[in-house]
Scaffold this motif. Structure first.
Motif: not given
Length: 499
Positions: A205-223, A253-262
């Protein structure tokens, strides 16, 4: 408690594999220990090392007093034994039995001799093999009254429950200790399995939650990145300059990518939890031509069976229902195997439905000399698919490398499992199994129980294992006093009759 045996650096290698790798263990006075593990895990070797029957270069064993090892019964060896007064009075062993000893008689000889000697510890390897119910009761009483330590290997779970207070589990060369009898061990294993299941679910569950959160934040950074790339440049007045307090697009953009990386680093740092093993469900197929329409394919009415001048069954009647799982029990020598052979031979005294195709398994069969692999042999006449056969082999304790083994290289226990599986998956609708649990490890016995329950045909099996009877059978045929008592499994459980 005073130690009887202490061992250190128990190392044993076979064909480049560590069979035993135990740093230290001990056996104390009056301990009752059950040693369990898969076929080939090193149980017998460990008993032999502890008792001094087998020596290795690294192992250091200290023994106090006389430590005896009782191997699995060999009928041939029993011919050279001389009964003591203890054997004759308690175990019913007589001189005349030495010439033509049966498996049960040979077992009584070997075990009774061990308990008649002045020993501080007795190590028993499958002592209940070939023993009937009265023999097992004598063995249990002997163990309870013995003053020394007892370590035993057995696949009989009720016997373990009634004799031991500690379980040693041997797996991958290592030894794990559990307090209590076999049932207590099963509860501890089940609790651990449930805890692992909960831990795995939490991890998943935690792995799925983090994967989804990382994907959401990275998508925001890409946008943000693509939005900035496609927007025309604007002068600083439109944004109010740096003094306006508004971040530039590049900073967001930089902050979003940083959050996704974290988040992705947290995901990569999750401690992996192994998924609990789930045995696949195997469904036994039965072609139309093997379907028996007769509701009672095997019926015996008022039959009499003799062996020489000895009458084994006198005017007995029984019937076996289609698809039933029937246990045939009774003391040694009452005629169980004789009755099996009559059914297999379609004896005219027994009415057998015309469409019955009978497969037989006997506990004594010749060692195979075939160079055919076990998988090729099993698939030759199998009604299942290859992946299903491999799944069943896995449930019986075979690994991926084993399926390519030639039949001639199989141990007795491995060959027994292959022969049983060939019957369960073959073109039969009635199976006769004579002591099918003999030489199987305890985990293979439990897997065999599941397979027999799921098997679509009729099964009749001879056994003295009460747990196996409870877990597999619908009814029980008990031979006693030259007659047959037929009871439901509930009636068998409620009664105090011997099996």
């Amino acid at each position: 408690m005073q130690e009887i045996v202490r061992a250190r650096h128990v190392l044993l290698e076979f064909n480049g594999r560590d069979v035993l790798n135990i740093s230290e263990l001990s056996v104390a006075e009056n301990e009752r220990i059950g040693l369990i593990g898969a076929n080939g895990s090193g149980k017998t070797s460990l008993l032999r090392i502890l008792s001094g029957d087998l020596e290795t270069a690294t192992c250091k064993v200290v023994r106090y007093g006389n430590v005896l090892f009782v191997p699995q019964v060999s009928v041939e060896d029993s011919h050279h034994m001389v009964p003591t007064d203890y054997m004759a009075s308690v175990w019913g062993v007589k001189n005349c039995e030495l010439i033509h000893a049966s498996g049960g008689e040979a077992a009584r000889l070997r075990i009774s001799r061990a308990f008649s000697e002045q020993a501080t510890a007795v190590f028993l390897d499958e002592p209940t093999a070939h023993l009937d119910e009265s023999g097992k009761e004598l063995l249990i009483k002997s163990i309870h009254s013995f003053d020394g330590a007892v370590v035993l290997v057995s696949h009989d779970r009720e016997f373990l429950d009634r004799t031991v207070s500690k379980i040693w589990e041997l797996k991958n060369g290592s030894l794990r200790e559990f307090s209590g009898n076999y049932s207590a061990y099963q509860r501890q294993i089940e609790e651990a399995r449930k805890a692992q299941g909960l831990a795995y679910q939490k991890y998943a569950d935690e792995k799925r939650r983090l994967a989804e959160a990382a994907a959401t934040v990275r998508k925001k950074a890409d946008n943000l990145y693509h939005k900035k790339k496609g927007r025309p440049a604007k002068d600083a007045d439109q944004f109010g300059g740096r003094l306006s307090g508004q971040k530039s697009i590049g900073s967001k953009e930089k902050s979003a990518y940083k959050a996704a990386g974290s988040i992705e680093r947290r995901l990569a740092g999750l401690e992996e939890v192994e998924r609990p093993e789930r045995l696949p469900i195997v469904r036994f197929r039965q072609p139309e031509y093997l379907v028996v329409n007769n509701p009672y394919p095997i019926v015996a009415e008022n039959i009499t069976v003799s062996f020489g001048a000895n009458t084994l069954l006198d005017n007995v009647t029984f019937r076996v229902a289609r698809g039933a799982k029937v246990a045939l029990t009774g003391e040694n020598g009452v005629g169980k195997t004789t009755l099996f052979r009559m059914i297999a031979a379609h004896d005219p005294q027994i009415a057998i439905a015309q469409k019955c195709v009978i497969g037989s398994y006997e506990q004594r069969h010749e060692k195979s000399s075939s160079t055919e692999t076990m998988l090729s042999f099993l698939m030759r006449d199998a009604l299942c698919k290859q992946h299903e056969m491999i799944s069943m082999l896995a449930q019986l304790g075979f690994c991926a490398a084993d399926i390519r083994k030639e039949l001639r290289h199989l141990s007795e226990g491995e060959l027994n499992k292959v022969m049983l599986l060939s019957l369960l998956t073959g073109c039969y609708n009635v199976l006769l199994l004579d002591e099918p649990t003999a030489f199987l490890d305890i985990f293979s016995v439990e897997a065999l129980e599941r397979m027999i329950r799921d098997y679509r045909g009729t099964v009749i099996f001879i056994t003295h294992d009460k747990t196996f009877i409870r877990n597999c059978s619908d009814c029980v045929l008990t031979i006693r006093n030259r007659g047959i008592d037929q009871t439901s499994i509930r009636g068998f459980e409620d009664s105090n009759s011997d099996c």
